[in-house]
Scaffold this active site. Structure first.
Site, mmCIF file in Angstrom:
data_model
loop_
_atom_site.group_PDB
_atom_site.id
_atom_site.type_symbol
_atom_site.label_atom_id
_atom_site.label_comp_id
_atom_site.label_asym_id
_atom_site.label_seq_id
_atom_site.Cartn_x
_atom_site.Cartn_y
_atom_site.Cartn_z
ATOM 1 N N GLU A 1 25.050 -13.628 82.050
ATOM 2 C CA GLU A 1 24.768 -14.577 80.986
ATOM 3 C C GLU A 1 23.340 -14.400 80.487
ATOM 4 O O GLU A 1 22.811 -15.255 79.782
ATOM 5 C CB GLU A 1 25.023 -16.015 81.418
ATOM 6 C CG GLU A 1 24.328 -16.424 82.698
ATOM 7 C CD GLU A 1 24.711 -17.837 83.097
ATOM 8 O OE1 GLU A 1 25.631 -17.990 83.923
ATOM 9 O OE2 GLU A 1 24.093 -18.770 82.569
ATOM 10 N N CYS B 1 28.870 -17.613 85.616
ATOM 11 C CA CYS B 1 28.614 -16.921 86.878
ATOM 12 C C CYS B 1 29.780 -16.094 87.391
ATOM 13 O O CYS B 1 29.676 -15.498 88.462
ATOM 14 C CB CYS B 1 28.215 -17.934 87.954
ATOM 15 S SG CYS B 1 26.817 -18.950 87.431
ATOM 16 N N HIS C 1 31.149 -18.894 95.365
ATOM 17 C CA HIS C 1 30.024 -18.927 94.426
ATOM 18 C C HIS C 1 29.012 -19.945 94.941
ATOM 19 O O HIS C 1 29.387 -21.012 95.432
ATOM 20 C CB HIS C 1 30.509 -19.312 93.028
ATOM 21 C CG HIS C 1 29.367 -19.573 92.090
ATOM 22 N ND1 HIS C 1 28.385 -18.628 91.852
ATOM 23 C CD2 HIS C 1 29.010 -20.664 91.372
ATOM 24 C CE1 HIS C 1 27.491 -19.134 91.008
ATOM 25 N NE2 HIS C 1 27.848 -20.361 90.701
#
Lengths: 348, 395, 132
Positions: free
Chosen positions: A80, A112, A234
């Site tokens: 990103e 992400c 994550h």
């Protein structure tokens, strides 16, 4: 059908760190409560960006894979914080690893989880027999809004995975994804910093997708929690992945080896993939890893990965995540702000 | 590589019959054109010619383009000096632009093809902002491999200084002594950029530019112009009682980038040009009574002592520490104040050095006069030593 | 000054991979690439050569007054690195405090951003060196 999986992997973590308490000092935040979020985070040097880190991680992956880079048929970079809005990071990386010109490339964005989306793309191309090897990278130099909660965790890092069907060191047994339109965190074109939806980023966002994807993968494969030795989620902070593990009934000890966020912060597209690399640095042949990424907007990609014998031979050919975590120098907030280009007017 | 030059004998000797130099400094009121005319007129008046005798005009200028958007300098000189329609050219070799021009002028007269040639140099450096000047000067190095990665001019000489300190034990204080001496000499030079002495402490405490070089190790950004009139030696005395003869005009080249040199503690082009010059003039280093050398940065004067044969390699620091290069010392170096204190309008420096040597040989150098000066040497370097031009002049 | 893209583009491979030349006639190595061997001239046989990236610092400086385009990088270290093949090249030293740089220090090439001319121009990437 031969098994398809990871042929080489690599990671890159910049050397610079800033402590959460140093950020807290400037903004008058409570240092003690921060300890549960993260201790410190990585900061890219002034001449590092998503491209340079992606190249370094890819070169490590190539060292482990030991393949001719010209045989890489696809390069996808998920981020990103691509330095160009138009002009792909992937073509620069492809040139820098000498994979050009007979290959395809593109950049991906899904907050992400753009890196794991890239792995699914090259996995698909390899499964279809269209390419021999594919390289997928998650790389970010995330920007934190000054004074915002996310400034404590927005960090920089990259991880690269070469997928193929020959001499694999870890098999990708299955993948399952869960995607909805959930705007929990976003950045509009032209804006310097992202915005987030506060507490909405928890249950309806991170937890819903991570848990749904993980459960979906278990159902699809028929595996149970106990069939896995490691779980990598994550890692936006230290709290969330451990909370997700608790909800799923996973023993904390299986999550800790892949938990890198306390030392380097949230590396966004690199986050779960650096965690996976940390696990591959120590996992034994026959062990099984479950990794679930999360990207705001929102979605999760879950993978079941079976470690093969060849990992023992290949693992030491590249830099280990643990060593990169230890290789660090601290900077203060003023230097941090200079390097992260939050100052106006330099050289104008 | 063997020196293929069997030194070609000139058809006739060449003399300098007139000199002119503007004040050097930050000359806000004057542009390129005003500077060029001022120096040119002074030289013509000093030579006692009308100007109609001039047959060829050579102007040295490093970067009119980047400093003033002005190329085609030859035409500008001819036009603004009122010398249409004689041939006029600009010569460029970075900081050696005007000595390269002087050499061309010398060749023109020595060959017998031209009688009266005017050679000058000019640089107008203060019409651009700071980092743009640094960028323009970086044109003297290898653009693709040095300038592109962020190397600057002071950076190149800092690399040389650090290695020289490492290999020969040259000290920071010895570098500072060059600046101190040259500032002292400039006090007696009316055209100098600076009329201010400095101490070793002031040099060593001045702001760092590129470690280990500090502000007071570096020649300044200066505007200025200088000019000389050349004529055949055989008729020089018709125009002046004190003609000065060019006994040698030598030039050598070397690699553009500093990293490509075998040994960065020496300028091989200086040693080569010096060997050629000494041979052409039939003199040895000991015979030189004074030298104007290229102290763009203090380290370069120290290396010049060694490369010109004034002292042994590695002993340049000792040479200045023992006062050998003071006026009154063994070989006075930079009695004008050098590039450091007189100023360094890049394209003008070569000819400005010649102007000083001529004044010294004529006995017109006032309080900075080297007594009994008969043979003088001018040493002009382009870039980090990719071009070196040496002239030896005598009474 | 911002040059049009080709000025830098034609050097991408050399800067990304540290590719110079080797003369098969005299055995000399060169970076940047050469079209003709300076020693052998037309007798030379130049081939592309990819350097290992390993070397030692031969000399260094810390740039504190930058040229345009480098303002935000100040202070940065520029060194002459002597590559293990014997050839010397100029490059920046990173991942190291300027105070810790030493002549003789072993270094290895890495991939970094060289500069951006301005906010809208292309970004230049290439090699720099870090302590080994």
């Amino acid at each position: 059908m031969p098994s398809i999986g990871i042929v080489g992997y690599g990671a890159y973590i910049p050397r610079l760190r800033i402590k959460a308490e140093e950020i807290a000092r400037v903004w008058g935040s409570d240092k003690e409560s921060l300890k549960r979020i993260t201790q410190e985070k990585s900061v890219p040097d002034i001449d590092e960006d998503t491209v340079t880190m992606a190249v370094e991680a890819s070169r490590q992956a190539l060292l482990r894979a030991g393949i001719d880079p010209k045989e890489i048929g696809a390069v996808y970079v998920g981020s990103e914080s691509h330095p160009y809005v138009v002009k792909p990071t992937a073509s620069i990386v492809a040139e820098a690893i000498d994979a050009t010109p007979v290959m395809t490339a593109a950049d991906l964005e899904f907050a992400c989880k753009a890196g794991t989306a890239g792995i699914q793309a090259v996995y698909g191309l390899v499964c279809a027999g269209k390419i021999k090897y594919g390289l997928a990278i998650g790389s970010d130099t995330a920007q934190g809004r000054p004074g915002d909660a996310l400034e404590y965790t927005a960090a920089a890092g990259a991880a690269a995975y070469i997928v193929g069907s020959k001499d694999i060191i870890a098999e990708i047994e299955e993948t399952y994804s869960f995607t909805t339109d959930t705007p929990d965190f976003w950045r509009r074109e032209g804006e310097s910093f992202p915005r987030h939806a506060g507490r909405f980023t928890g249950d309806p966002s991170y937890f819903k997708h991570v848990i749904s994807a993980t459960k979906g993968l278990l159902e699809k494969t028929g595996f149970a929690i106990d069939d896995f030795n490691y779980f990598v989620f994550h890692q936006p902070n230290a709290k969330f992945p451990l909370a997700a593990a608790k909800i799923l009934g996973i023993d904390k000890e299986k999550v800790i080896p892949g938990l890198v966020v306390p030392y380097i912060g949230n590396t966004y597209s690199g986050s779960s993939l650096i965690g996976l690399a940390a696990v591959l640095d120590k996992a034994k042949p026959g062990e099984r890893i479950l990794i679930t990424s999360y990207g705001s907007g929102a979605g999760s990609d879950s993978f079941s990965i079976l470690v093969k014998d060849l990992i023992e031979e290949k693992r030491d050919l590249g830099k280990k995540v643990e060593d990169m975590i230890k290789n660090k120098t601290y900077i203060d907030y003023a230097t941090y702000v200079k390097y992260r280009r939050k100052l106006k007017g330099i050289g104008e | 590589m063997n020196d293929m030059f069997e030194y070609m004998k000139p058809k006739r000797d060449v003399a300098i019959i007139g000199i002119g130099c503007t004040k050097f400094g930050e000359l806000w009121d004057k542009g390129l054109k005003e500077l060029v005319v001022e120096a040119g007129v002074k030289a013509v008046e000093d030579a006692g010619i009308t100007g109609n005798e001039l047959q060829l005009l050579i102007g040295g200028n490093m970067s009119g383009g980047m400093f003033a958007g002005q190329e085609h300098m030859g035409a500008l000189l001819a036009d603004y000096l009122g010398l249409n329609h004689i041939p006029a050219i600009r010569t460029e070799a970075a900081c050696a632009s005007s000595s390269v021009g002087l050499r061309i002028g010398y060749l023109a007269v020595a060959s017998g093809l031209y009688d009266f040639v005017a050679v000058g140099g000019v640089e107008k450096m203060t019409d651009v902002y700071g980092s743009h000047a640094t960028t323009a000067l970086a044109g003297a190095m290898d653009q693709e491999s040095e300038a592109t990665i962020g190397l600057t001019f002071p950076g190149v000489y800092a690399l040389i200084a650090r290695r020289h300190m490492h290999e020969y034990g040259t000290t920071r204080e010895q570098l500072a002594m060059v600046s101190v001496k040259n500032h002292k000499n400039a006090l007696n030079n009316p055209v100098a950029h600076f009329h201010k002495s400095v101490t070793i402490e002031e040099v060593m405490n001045s702001p760092l530019i590129a470690d280990p070089l500090r502000l007071l190790d570096c020649s300044p950004i200066t505007d200025g112009a200088a000019a000389v009139i050349l004529a055949p030696a055989e008729i020089a005395k018709k125009y002046t009682d004190t003609p000065v003869y060019i006994k040698a005009s030598a030039q050598a080249s070397d690699t553009l980038s500093i990293a490509a040199r075998k040994d960065i503690c020496t300028l091989e082009a200086t040693r080569t040009a010096a060997e050629r010059a000494y041979k052409q003039a039939g003199v040895k280093p000991e015979d030189i009574d004074l030298a104007e050398v290229h102290d763009c940065f203090t380290i370069n004067e120290i290396i010049a002592y060694e490369d010109l044969g004034f002292c042994k390699k590695g002993e340049g620091g000792k040479f200045i520490e023992e006062g050998m290069s003071e006026i009154g010392g063994k070989i006075p170096v930079n009695p004008s104040g050098g590039l450091k204190a007189k100023g360094h309008p890049v394209g003008a420096t070569g000819v400005a050095q010649i102007v000083e040597v001529v004044e010294q040989l004529r006995g017109e150098a006032g309080k900075r006069q080297v007594s009994g000066a008969e043979i003088g040497l001018a040493h002009n370097v382009g870039g980090s030593g990719a071009t070196v031009v040496i002239h030896i002049l005598s009474r | 000054m911002e040059y049009a893209v080709p000025f830098h583009w034609r050097r991408f491979k050399e800067r990304y991979h540290l590719i110079g030349s080797v003369c098969e006639n005299c055995g000399s190595y060169f970076y940047p690439k050469r079209s003709i061997c300076p020693k052998c001239r037309r007798k030379g046989k130049l081939k592309d050569y990819k350097f290992s990236g390993k070397g030692r610092i031969y000399s260094y400086t810390v740039i504190r007054v930058p040229p345009s385009g480098f303002d935000e990088y100040v202070p940065y270290v520029v060194a002459i690195v002597e590559l293990e093949e014997g050839c010397k090249i100029a490059s920046q030293i990173v991942d190291c405090d300027p105070e810790d740089v030493r002549i003789g220090m072993p270094v290895k090439a890495c991939f970094r951003k060289i500069r951006e001319e301005n906010k809208s121009g292309i970004i230049l990437y290439g090699f720099k060196f870090r302590p080994e």
